[in-house]
Design a protein around this motif. Structure first.
Motif, short mmCIF file in Angstrom:
data_model
loop_
_atom_site.label_atom_id
_atom_site.label_comp_id
_atom_site.label_asym_id
_atom_site.label_seq_id
_atom_site.Cartn_x
_atom_site.Cartn_y
_atom_site.Cartn_z
N MET A 1 -14.73 23.67 -42.22
CA MET A 1 -14.66 25.04 -41.82
C MET A 1 -15.37 25.68 -42.57
O MET A 1 -15.83 25.59 -44.01
N MET A 2 -16.13 26.81 -41.98
CA MET A 2 -17.10 27.79 -42.57
C MET A 2 -16.06 29.10 -43.20
O MET A 2 -15.12 29.49 -42.31
N ILE A 3 -16.28 29.60 -44.30
CA ILE A 3 -16.02 30.74 -44.63
C ILE A 3 -17.10 31.88 -44.90
O ILE A 3 -18.28 31.30 -44.84
N TYR A 4 -16.91 33.17 -45.02
CA TYR A 4 -18.00 34.10 -44.98
C TYR A 4 -17.94 35.01 -46.15
O TYR A 4 -16.76 35.35 -46.74
N ARG A 5 -18.94 35.46 -46.78
CA ARG A 5 -18.98 36.43 -47.69
C ARG A 5 -20.02 37.53 -47.46
O ARG A 5 -21.13 37.05 -47.20
N ILE A 6 -19.58 38.73 -47.44
CA ILE A 6 -20.45 39.68 -47.21
C ILE A 6 -21.09 40.02 -48.75
O ILE A 6 -20.13 40.23 -49.60
N ALA A 7 -22.21 40.14 -49.07
CA ALA A 7 -22.80 40.26 -50.14
C ALA A 7 -24.06 41.32 -50.28
O ALA A 7 -24.71 41.51 -49.16
N GLU A 8 -24.37 41.63 -51.31
CA GLU A 8 -25.42 42.56 -51.67
C GLU A 8 -26.85 41.46 -51.48
O GLU A 8 -26.53 40.48 -52.14
N THR A 9 -27.80 41.81 -51.14
CA THR A 9 -28.93 41.43 -51.07
C THR A 9 -29.37 40.56 -52.41
O THR A 9 -29.57 39.59 -52.66
N GLN A 10 -29.20 41.64 -53.63
CA GLN A 10 -29.65 41.08 -54.90
C GLN A 10 -28.43 39.92 -55.55
O GLN A 10 -29.05 39.03 -56.24
N ASP A 11 -27.32 39.89 -54.99
CA ASP A 11 -26.43 38.82 -55.49
C ASP A 11 -26.78 37.64 -54.84
O ASP A 11 -26.79 36.31 -55.23
N TRP A 12 -27.30 37.51 -53.56
CA TRP A 12 -28.15 36.35 -52.61
C TRP A 12 -29.20 35.87 -53.50
O TRP A 12 -29.59 34.83 -53.63
N CYS A 35 -13.93 35.62 -46.22
CA CYS A 35 -13.24 35.91 -44.79
C CYS A 35 -13.54 34.79 -44.06
O CYS A 35 -14.61 34.00 -44.35
N THR A 36 -12.86 34.90 -42.98
CA THR A 36 -12.96 33.99 -41.75
C THR A 36 -14.01 34.73 -40.93
O THR A 36 -14.40 35.88 -40.86
N ALA A 37 -14.70 34.09 -39.95
CA ALA A 37 -15.66 34.34 -38.95
C ALA A 37 -15.01 35.60 -37.99
O ALA A 37 -15.46 36.72 -37.85
N LEU A 54 -27.26 44.57 -47.26
CA LEU A 54 -26.10 43.56 -47.25
C LEU A 54 -26.77 42.33 -46.56
O LEU A 54 -27.40 42.33 -45.70
N VAL A 55 -26.00 41.20 -46.88
CA VAL A 55 -26.27 39.69 -46.33
C VAL A 55 -24.91 39.32 -45.94
O VAL A 55 -23.93 39.69 -46.77
N LEU A 56 -24.83 38.34 -45.00
CA LEU A 56 -23.56 37.63 -44.76
C LEU A 56 -23.87 36.02 -45.05
O LEU A 56 -25.07 35.42 -44.54
N LEU A 57 -23.20 35.73 -45.92
CA LEU A 57 -23.45 34.11 -46.43
C LEU A 57 -22.39 33.34 -45.81
O LEU A 57 -20.98 33.55 -45.73
N GLU A 58 -22.93 32.19 -45.19
CA GLU A 58 -22.12 31.30 -44.24
C GLU A 58 -21.77 30.15 -45.54
O GLU A 58 -22.79 29.60 -46.10
N ILE A 59 -20.69 29.93 -45.78
CA ILE A 59 -20.26 28.99 -46.86
C ILE A 59 -19.45 27.53 -46.48
O ILE A 59 -18.24 28.01 -45.57
N ARG A 94 -26.09 29.38 -44.65
CA ARG A 94 -27.03 30.25 -44.16
C ARG A 94 -26.95 31.67 -44.64
O ARG A 94 -25.73 31.94 -45.31
N CYS A 95 -27.77 32.37 -44.47
CA CYS A 95 -27.63 33.67 -44.93
C CYS A 95 -28.38 34.52 -43.90
O CYS A 95 -29.39 34.33 -43.41
N LEU A 96 -27.31 35.75 -43.37
CA LEU A 96 -27.82 36.22 -42.33
C LEU A 96 -27.86 38.02 -42.65
O LEU A 96 -27.09 38.23 -43.47
N VAL A 97 -28.75 38.45 -42.29
CA VAL A 97 -29.22 39.82 -42.65
C VAL A 97 -28.13 40.67 -41.99
O VAL A 97 -27.85 40.25 -40.58
N PHE A 98 -27.36 41.41 -42.50
CA PHE A 98 -26.09 42.10 -42.12
C PHE A 98 -26.28 43.62 -42.27
O PHE A 98 -26.09 44.36 -43.23
#
Length: 117
Positions: A1-12, A35-37, A54-59, A94-98
C-alpha cells in the motif's frame, strides 16, 4: 500500500541529496506524519491552506524499514500512518507538485490515480 507525505520542496531536494527523507516533525515529535490517498486533501486544507512550494510524496510502505504505526493521536476517530524514522529514498516512489487552487484550497491529485500492480 502507498502512503503520502505533504512536504516542502526543500525537504524533497534534501532527500534526493541525502538518500533519505527526514523532516522537522521527525526531530520534534519522533515520527514523520503521513496520510492515505483519501486523507490528502483534508490534511492539506487543515495544515497547509494557501501554502506554495509543496510536493506530495508517494511512499511505498513495504520499503520502509523503521516502525510504521497507524495512530489516532488526536482522538478524532481516524488512523494516520506515522513513520518512526527516516524514509529511505528507495521508498519514495513519486513526487508530485502540489499547489493550492486559486482560492488557496487543495484538492487531491490522486482522485483518479490507480497505481500499477
Amino acid at each position: 500500500m502507498m502512503i503520502y507525505r505533504i512536504a516542502e520542496t526543500q525537504d524533497w531536494e534534501a532527500a534526493q541529496a541525502l538518500g533519505y527523507f527526514a523532516s522537522t516533525d521527525l526531530a520534534a515529535e519522533g515520527f514523520i506524519h503521513c496520510c492515505t490517498a483519501r486523507q490528502v486533501a483534508a490534511v492539506a486544507n487543515r495544515y497547509y491552506q494557501g501554502q506554495e512550494g509543496l510536493v506530495l510524496l508517494e511512499i511505498d510502505e513495504t520499503q520502509i524499514h523503521v516502525p510504521l504505526k497507524w495512530e489516532d493521536l488526536t482522538n478524532a476517530g481516524e488512523l494516520f500512518p506515522h513513520v518512526y524514522g527516516r524514509i529511505p529514498r528507495a521508498a519514495l516512489v513519486r513526487c508530485l507538485v502540489f499547489k493550492p487552487d486559486v482560492d488557496g484550497r487543495f484538492s487531491s491529485p490522486l482522485v483518479d490515480y490507480q497505481p500499477e500492480r
